[in-house]
Design an enzyme around this catalytic site. Structure first.
Site, PDB file in Angstrom:
ATOM      1  N   CYS A 266      -1.678   2.592   7.099  1.00  0.00           N
ATOM      2  CA  CYS A 266      -1.112   1.262   6.329  1.00  0.00           C
ATOM      3  C   CYS A 266      -1.156  -0.198   7.045  1.00  0.00           C
ATOM      4  O   CYS A 266      -1.186  -0.251   8.136  1.00  0.00           O
ATOM      5  CB  CYS A 266       0.279   1.560   5.959  1.00  0.00           C
ATOM      6  SG  CYS A 266       0.287   2.386   4.446  1.00  0.00           S
TER       7      CYS A 266
ATOM      8  N   GLU B 110       0.835  -1.045   0.060  1.00  0.00           N
ATOM      9  CA  GLU B 110       0.096  -0.140  -0.051  1.00  0.00           C
ATOM     10  C   GLU B 110       0.992   1.436  -0.124  1.00  0.00           C
ATOM     11  O   GLU B 110       1.898   1.090   0.549  1.00  0.00           O
ATOM     12  CB  GLU B 110      -0.857   0.196   1.219  1.00  0.00           C
ATOM     13  CG  GLU B 110      -1.974  -1.103   1.185  1.00  0.00           C
ATOM     14  CD  GLU B 110      -2.240  -1.228   2.859  1.00  0.00           C
ATOM     15  OE1 GLU B 110      -2.595  -0.199   3.493  1.00  0.00           O
ATOM     16  OE2 GLU B 110      -2.789  -2.259   3.118  1.00  0.00           O
TER      17      GLU B 110
ATOM     18  N   CYS C  52       3.869  -5.271  16.321  1.00  0.00           N
ATOM     19  CA  CYS C  52       3.423  -4.384  17.366  1.00  0.00           C
ATOM     20  C   CYS C  52       1.828  -4.615  17.149  1.00  0.00           C
ATOM     21  O   CYS C  52       1.242  -4.936  16.340  1.00  0.00           O
ATOM     22  CB  CYS C  52       3.597  -2.907  16.760  1.00  0.00           C
ATOM     23  SG  CYS C  52       5.364  -2.601  16.426  1.00  0.00           S
TER      24      CYS C  52
ATOM     25  N   CYS D 192      -1.082  -2.475  15.473  1.00  0.00           N
ATOM     26  CA  CYS D 192      -0.673  -2.364  13.906  1.00  0.00           C
ATOM     27  C   CYS D 192      -1.230  -3.434  12.798  1.00  0.00           C
ATOM     28  O   CYS D 192      -1.339  -4.585  13.140  1.00  0.00           O
ATOM     29  CB  CYS D 192       0.840  -2.313  13.707  1.00  0.00           C
ATOM     30  SG  CYS D 192       1.382  -1.726  11.800  1.00  0.00           S
TER      31      CYS D 192
ATOM     32  N   CYS E  98       3.503   8.132   1.200  1.00  0.00           N
ATOM     33  CA  CYS E  98       4.074   7.206   2.416  1.00  0.00           C
ATOM     34  C   CYS E  98       4.325   5.728   1.377  1.00  0.00           C
ATOM     35  O   CYS E  98       3.210   5.368   0.884  1.00  0.00           O
ATOM     36  CB  CYS E  98       2.719   7.116   3.122  1.00  0.00           C
ATOM     37  SG  CYS E  98       2.943   6.023   4.507  1.00  0.00           S
TER      38      CYS E  98
ATOM     39  N   CYS F  98       5.207  -7.497   7.749  1.00  0.00           N
ATOM     40  CA  CYS F  98       6.235  -7.071   8.585  1.00  0.00           C
ATOM     41  C   CYS F  98       6.390  -8.278   9.768  1.00  0.00           C
ATOM     42  O   CYS F  98       5.407  -8.679  10.205  1.00  0.00           O
ATOM     43  CB  CYS F  98       5.784  -5.791   9.403  1.00  0.00           C
ATOM     44  SG  CYS F  98       6.845  -5.058  10.455  1.00  0.00           S
TER      45      CYS F  98
HETATM   46  N1  SAH Z   1       7.760   0.074  10.830  1.00  0.00           N
HETATM   47  C1  SAH Z   1       7.795   1.425  10.821  1.00  0.00           C
HETATM   48  C2  SAH Z   1       6.954   2.141   9.754  1.00  0.00           C
HETATM   49  C3  SAH Z   1       5.645   1.695   9.768  1.00  0.00           C
HETATM   50  S1  SAH Z   1       4.290   2.056  10.445  1.00  0.00           S
HETATM   51  C4  SAH Z   1       7.713   1.970  12.270  1.00  0.00           C
HETATM   52  O1  SAH Z   1       7.255   1.267  13.283  1.00  0.00           O
HETATM   53  O2  SAH Z   1       7.773   3.204  12.364  1.00  0.00           O
HETATM   54  C5  SAH Z   1       4.075   3.701  10.593  1.00  0.00           C
HETATM   55  C6  SAH Z   1       3.623   4.321  11.781  1.00  0.00           C
HETATM   56  O3  SAH Z   1       2.271   4.051  11.918  1.00  0.00           O
HETATM   57  C7  SAH Z   1       4.401   3.936  12.995  1.00  0.00           C
HETATM   58  O4  SAH Z   1       4.559   4.889  13.684  1.00  0.00           O
HETATM   59  C8  SAH Z   1       3.304   2.912  13.618  1.00  0.00           C
HETATM   60  O5  SAH Z   1       3.602   2.360  15.029  1.00  0.00           O
HETATM   61  C9  SAH Z   1       2.101   3.576  13.222  1.00  0.00           C
HETATM   62  N2  SAH Z   1       0.781   2.918  13.390  1.00  0.00           N
HETATM   63  C10 SAH Z   1       0.771   1.510  13.207  1.00  0.00           C
HETATM   64  N3  SAH Z   1      -0.488   1.100  13.476  1.00  0.00           N
HETATM   65  C11 SAH Z   1      -1.356   2.196  13.682  1.00  0.00           C
HETATM   66  C12 SAH Z   1      -2.726   2.283  14.022  1.00  0.00           C
HETATM   67  N4  SAH Z   1      -3.399   1.060  14.197  1.00  0.00           N
HETATM   68  N5  SAH Z   1      -3.184   3.514  14.508  1.00  0.00           N
HETATM   69  C13 SAH Z   1      -2.179   4.680  14.345  1.00  0.00           C
HETATM   70  N6  SAH Z   1      -0.850   4.448  14.040  1.00  0.00           N
HETATM   71  C14 SAH Z   1      -0.188   3.424  13.789  1.00  0.00           C
END
Ligand code: SAH
Length: 353
Positions: free
Chosen positions: A333, A92, A116, A119, A105, A112
């Site tokens: 994303c 995406e 987390c 996410c 973006c 991944c």
């Molecule tokens: N892996 C990298 C980049 C991808 S995620 C990282 O962890 O930074 C991009 C951002 O979106 C990160 O800060 C991530 O923690 C956040 N993110 C992921 N899921 C989310 C959600 N459900 N709501 C808000 N932010 C989210």
């Protein structure tokens, strides 16, 4: 196995051209076709002889992606793409319009590994790294589709960029090249969950890009519970690396802090976060969590977000609330890939019945 020619840096392409006993001006010609036009087949490179095009296609292929779905926000014009890759995988990208221009973006991996808990990117599993060419293709096809020039890149799509380090570095070199997309390093942001060893590697390269850390917690207990990477690289280690990064590159490090109701959004959490970051040159972006059906996390109320912000500010911490773009198109994303995968699975299972 053929090599992805779009993944080669200008220097690597130069070497490949030399090895083929071709004059060096060919490297620049081919590079421009790949990165500026962009071409998806050698046959489109009309100033190269048929013979040379044939020779190139024997050893190389040109990576690309095609638009599978496109969603345009009725609220703010944000565009979200679901791209399909050569092997049927999906990634995406999101294009956002700001006063200073267009930002994209991009995704750096298919899925991944980081796990987390809030996410969507890990839900459909990790499949593979993207090549430098595939990361760049997202920008090229979005530009072409929207007939715009993108000036800023954030690596905040699917995947952990520092877990695909070499390809991301080649990608950066190519988008920054004047014979390529020619995007300034200062307009590029890499977001990481905190792979500290790679942060040091990045520091050694002294690039003028912005580093953003997905912090999301004020202490190790909460962070390890929500972000498994914290077990390997605890907060002290991470924050020490960020401090050094700022000192060595003279670039302010940013922190992302996603607010999740009852998990990391209390005023004690805000104070603890402020105490940890006090005195460091940084900026905190507060982001109310986006709902991901399977994750069950609940967004903090507007009131809580404002109070959290005020605690940080009253401790002289530079902080803002992230403006939400594309709220009506699932713009965070990982969600589309996951839904697409799930849809495919449902379709298959009904066929099997
Ligand atoms: N892996 C990298 C980049 C991808 S995620 C990282 O962890 O930074 C991009 C951002 O979106 C990160 O800060 C991530 O923690 C956040 N993110 C992921 N899921 C989310 C959600 N459900 N709501 C808000 N932010 C989210």
């Amino acid at each position: 196995m053929k090599t992805d020619i779009k993944a080669l840096t200008f220097e690597q392409l130069n070497n490949a051209v030399k090895e083929m006993s071709l004059p060096s001006f060919r490297a620049k010609q081919i590079y421009k076709w790949l990165h500026q036009t962009p071409c998806s087949s050698f046959d489109e490179m009309t100033n190269l002889s048929k013979d040379l095009r044939g020779k190139l296609s024997e050893g190389f292929f040109i990576s690309s992606c095609c638009i599978e779905d496109k969603y345009v926000s009725k609220i703010d014009g944000t565009v979200k793409y679901l791209f399909r890759l050569y092997d049927g995988e999906y990634i995406e990208s999101v294009v956002m319009k700001y006063k200073y221009g267009y930002t994209i973006c991009v995704s750096s991996q298919v899925g991944c590994k980081m796990g987390c808990t809030f996410c969507a990117s890990t839900l459909a599993g990790f499949k593979r790294n993207l090549t430098a060419g595939e990361i760049e293709s997202q920008i090229q096809w979005a530009q072409k589709d929207l007939d715009i020039r993108i000036s800023h890149i954030v690596m905040m799509g699917i995947g952990e960029p520092l877990d695909n380090f070499d390809n991301v570095i080649s990608f950066l070199s190519n988008v920054n090249n004047e014979n390529g997309l020619n995007i300034s390093m200062r307009n590029i942001t890499i977001s990481t969950c905190g792979i500290v060893d790679r942060i040091y590697d990045l520091m050694d390269m002294d690039l003028q890009l912005t580093l953003t850390i997905s912090l999301h917690a004020p202490n190790d207990e909460i962070r390890s519970r929500t972000m498994p990477v914290n077990k390997k690289y605890p907060m002290d280690t991470l924050l020490k690396a960020c401090k050094e990064y700022g000192e060595r590159t003279s670039r302010r490090v940013s922190f992302e802090y996603t607010l999740i109701k009852g998990v990391n959004d209390s005023m004690e959490n805000a104070q603890e976060l402020a105490d940890r970051l006090k005195g460091s040159l940084c900026h905190i972006n507060l982001i109310p969590v986006n709902d991901v059906e399977e994750r069950g996390n609940v967004r903090s109320s507007k009131d809580t977000v404002l109070k959290f912000l005020n605690v940080l500010k009253s401790n002289s911490i530079n902080a803002t609330i992230r403006r939400t773009l594309g709220a009506d198109i699932n713009a965070s994303c990982g969600q589309l890939r996951h839904l697409k995968k799930r849809g495919d699975a449902d379709e298959n299972s009904s066929k099997n019945r």
